[in-house]
Scaffold this active site. Structure first.
Site, PDB file in Angstrom:
ATOM      1  N   CYS A   1       0.797  -1.230   0.000  1.00 16.18           N
ATOM      2  CA  CYS A   1       0.000   0.000   0.000  1.00 16.18           C
ATOM      3  C   CYS A   1       0.829   1.280   0.000  1.00 16.18           C
ATOM      4  O   CYS A   1       0.285   2.360  -0.182  1.00 16.18           O
ATOM      5  CB  CYS A   1      -0.911   0.023   1.221  1.00 16.18           C
TER       6      CYS A   1
ATOM      7  N   CYS B   1      -0.894  -5.394   6.684  1.00 10.79           N
ATOM      8  CA  CYS B   1      -0.642  -4.170   7.455  1.00 10.79           C
ATOM      9  C   CYS B   1       0.141  -4.492   8.731  1.00 10.79           C
ATOM     10  O   CYS B   1       0.883  -3.647   9.236  1.00 10.79           O
ATOM     11  CB  CYS B   1      -1.941  -3.499   7.846  1.00 10.79           C
TER      12      CYS B   1
END
Ligand code: FES
Length: 125
Positions: A34, A103
């Site tokens: 990301c 994440c």
């Protein structure tokens, strides 16, 4: 998307946020998925993580996992810190949605880098 109570707690009231100015070790990583980044700084005493702080440009999961990572790592030995995995952190957070597991790499990777940075500096002395 359903986040656990623990994730929401650590996202809304993250712990150990900031930067240790005179840190013994510093780790910065970027998430290739990301593009978000994470920085962890540590103070080490007697081979233990005496203090730890994080800063991140990341999503809610990154903030929650960072906060939990710092809580879990504080007081651990360097060896124990290096052995921590993203699954340990995710389990402690009562799970993360599967598409958010990437994440949780940020915080643990930054922790490992900070410890390695400390060890490298120590060996150079
Ligand atoms: Fe980037 Fe979660 S989406 S760290």
């Amino acid at each position: 998307m359903l986040y656990s109570k623990k994730v929401m707690e650590h996202f809304s009231k993250p712990q150990n946020v900031g930067l240790i100015e005179d840190a013994d070790g510093r780790g910065i990583v970027g998430n290739p998925v990301c593009g978000d980044t994470m920085e962890i700084t540590i103070k080490v005493k007697d081979d233990k993580i005496e203090d730890i702080k994080f800063r991140t440009f990341g999503c809610a999961s990154a903030i929650a996992t960072s906060s939990m990572t710092t809580v879990m790592a504080k007081g651990k030995t360097l060896v124990e810190g290096l052995a921590m995995t993203r699954d340990d952190v995710a389990n402690e957070l009562q799970g993360l949605p599967s598409h958010k597991m990437h994440c949780s790499n940020l915080a643990v990777d930054a922790l490992h880098k900070a410890i390695e940075d400390y060890q490298k500096k120590k060996n150079e002395k």
